[in-house]
Design a protein around this motif. Structure first.
Motif, PDB file in Angstrom:
ATOM      1  N   LEU A  45       0.827  -1.204   0.000  1.00  0.00           N
ATOM      2  CA  LEU A  45       0.000   0.000   0.000  1.00  0.00           C
ATOM      3  C   LEU A  45       0.863   1.255   0.000  1.00  0.00           C
ATOM      4  CD1 LEU A  45      -2.718   1.377   0.128  1.00  0.00           C
ATOM      5  CD2 LEU A  45      -2.713   1.071   2.614  1.00  0.00           C
ATOM      6  N   TYR A 179      -6.330  -0.991  -3.509  1.00  0.00           N
ATOM      7  CA  TYR A 179      -5.420  -1.963  -2.903  1.00  0.00           C
ATOM      8  C   TYR A 179      -6.197  -3.010  -2.114  1.00  0.00           C
ATOM      9  CZ  TYR A 179      -1.936  -3.766   0.405  1.00  0.00           C
ATOM     10  OH  TYR A 179      -1.146  -4.595   1.162  1.00  0.00           O
ATOM     11  N   ALA A 261      -1.610  -6.708  -5.286  1.00  0.00           N
ATOM     12  CA  ALA A 261      -1.427  -6.082  -3.974  1.00  0.00           C
ATOM     13  C   ALA A 261      -0.590  -7.002  -3.107  1.00  0.00           C
ATOM     14  CB  ALA A 261      -2.777  -5.824  -3.308  1.00  0.00           C
TER      15      ALA A 261
END
Length: 471
Positions: A45, A179, A261
């Motif tokens: 992130l 994300y 992610a």
């Protein structure tokens, strides 16, 4: 039966939407969310936000607008530099009481130079006049006019910068949601695989029971139907994962078609008390800062309009060559009959220009003062709106966290119920319908927990955006 079918349909619909499975997973679900899809680049992130701040198309455009505004703010400062102009003229006209005729122009300041032709009778015979001149003008003192213009454009650039800060927060919110959407879709795909695997196991057990004469063919048919349903769920979950990865790549701004992610989930840190958040929102939120910048811009534009009515002192100089074809009163003539600018001159002077009254400038100044009042009112309205937004997001986060706790307990109870039903089925004490109902209840509870986790993450992200918290 109706309850069971409705729960399964709801679960499959939620899977197809790729709803978030956020904090509150079991360790297996966390591992599934963290696992990287093969062949795809993965960002944590923090990495995704950092990359998006540099490459996101919206932010690239916003920074370009800031640079353009800053370049525009440098334009008034150029008035302190000398300006140089030139003119060349050839005219044919009458020259009553003048031996040379020239047109005024904004590039060269020319004083009146030339002999006067005195004649009692008007003469309408045309004579030639020529002029070649180069002039220079240098600002000496402007009584603050240029500074006021510069300040107005600097305020415009600051407004664009504040808009860019708001856009950065928006992109951070979008990247955060994208994300978690990818991590959620991966967890959903893993959950779909596990549910399909359990359905296959139940079907095999039902088939064996039918062959052994311990189960009816209805149990097997029901088990086959459940396997088919969960296979469809797997396909939809994989499609949701691919879509989420494509959206993540687009929001971050990577050139790849999809982005995975990776990394670990961040800590759920406390944001502070509601009173502290409200105070931050009233003065520090992006919307309030933009409203402040609009107020400053309105005031600066008013001052710039008023400054246009101030005096101006500048230096002027010129070198010229001119000639007129009409004979002057003293009888002297210049060769070329006015077609050759053979008479040289130069001049240097200091000019004071005073605009005594300009109704257009005065009206513009008064109109801009009214705009100031509008911007002040908008600032107060923005403070009130942001306080309401923060209060709503804060209370939404509190409610979502409380609901998530209840959903966690519900999911744990549903898993325990499923395990008991599965044990009864294996022992020959329970029916396939009982097992299917327990499976549906477990899946519905897991989905409800996922929705609850999504609500927590969304409420927290909205609160961070409202108070302009940079992650």
């Amino acid at each position: 039966m109706l309850h069971e079918d409705r729960a399964v349909r709801r679960w499959m619909a939620l899977l197809s939407l790729g709803l978030l499975l956020v904090p509150g997973f079991s360790s297996a679900e966390q591992a599934a969310a963290t696992a990287q899809s093969p062949g795809l680049k993965a960002f944590s992130l923090r990495e995704a936000i950092t990359y998006a701040e540099k490459r996101n198309p919206d932010l690239v455009a916003a920074r370009a607008r800031v640079q353009a505004a800053q370049a525009a703010a440098r334009v008034p400062r150029a008035q302190w530099l000398p300006s140089v102009g030139a003119t060349a003229q050839i005219l044919g006209s009458t020259v009553n009481n003048s031996t040379a005729t020239v047109l005024s122009n904004p590039r060269v300041d020319l004083p009146r130079i030339g002999a006067t032709r005195i004649s009692a009778e008007p003469d309408f015979t045309p004579y030639a006049s020529t002029l070649v001149a180069v002039g220079l003008r240098q600002e000496i003192f402007d009584f603050g006019r240029i500074a006021a213009q510069t300040a107005a454009l600097d305020a415009q650039a600051e407004l664009e910068r504040q808009r860019t800060e708001g856009a950065k927060l928006d992109v951070t919110l979008e990247v955060t949601e994208a994300y978690w959407a990818v991590r959620a879709a991966k967890s959903v795909a893993q959950a779909a695989d596990e549910a399909a695997a359990r359905a296959s196991t139940h079907r095999d057990a039902a088939r064996a029971g039918v062959f052994a004469g311990l189960r009816t063919p209805v149990d097997l048919a029901r088990a086959e139907a459940e396997v088919a349903r969960f296979e469809v769920a797997k396909v939809r979950a994989q499609g949701s994962l691919a879509a989420a990865q494509a959206v993540f790549a687009a929001v971050v701004g990577v050139p790849d078609a999809a982005l995975d992610a990776g990394g670990e989930a961040g800590e759920d840190e406390a944001l502070g008390s509601l009173d502290a958040l409200l105070e931050r929102a009233r003065e520090g939120s992006a919307e309030v800062q933009q409203a402040h910048a609009r107020v400053d811009l309105a005031k600066a534009e008013t001052r710039a309009a008023a400054a246009q009515m101030r005096p101006d002192i500048f230096l002027t100089a010129a070198i010229s060559g001119r000639a007129g074809g009409a004979p002057p009163s003293n009888g002297s003539t210049v060769g070329g009959h006015g077609f050759a600018p053979l008479v040289p001159n130069w001049d240097v002077g200091v000019v004071l220009s005073v605009p005594l009254y300009d109704p257009v400038l005065a009206a513009r100044r008064d109109a801009l003062r009214e705009v100031e009042d509008v911007r002040e009112a908008e600032l107060e309205a923005t403070r009130t709106t942001q306080a309401a937004t923060v209060r709503q997001a804060y209370l939404g986060l509190v409610a979502a966290r409380q609901a998530l706790g209840a959903l966690e307990r519900s999911a744990a109870a549903a898993r325990a119920n499923h395990e008991q039903a599965e044990a009864r089925f294996k022992a020959g004490l329970g029916t396939m319908l009982e097992l299917v109902d327990a499976e549906a209840l477990r899946v519905e509870a897991e989905v409800e927990r996922a929705v609850g986790g999504f609500e927590v993450a969304r409420a927290r992200a909205a609160l961070q955006r409202a108070v302009a918290e940079v992650r």
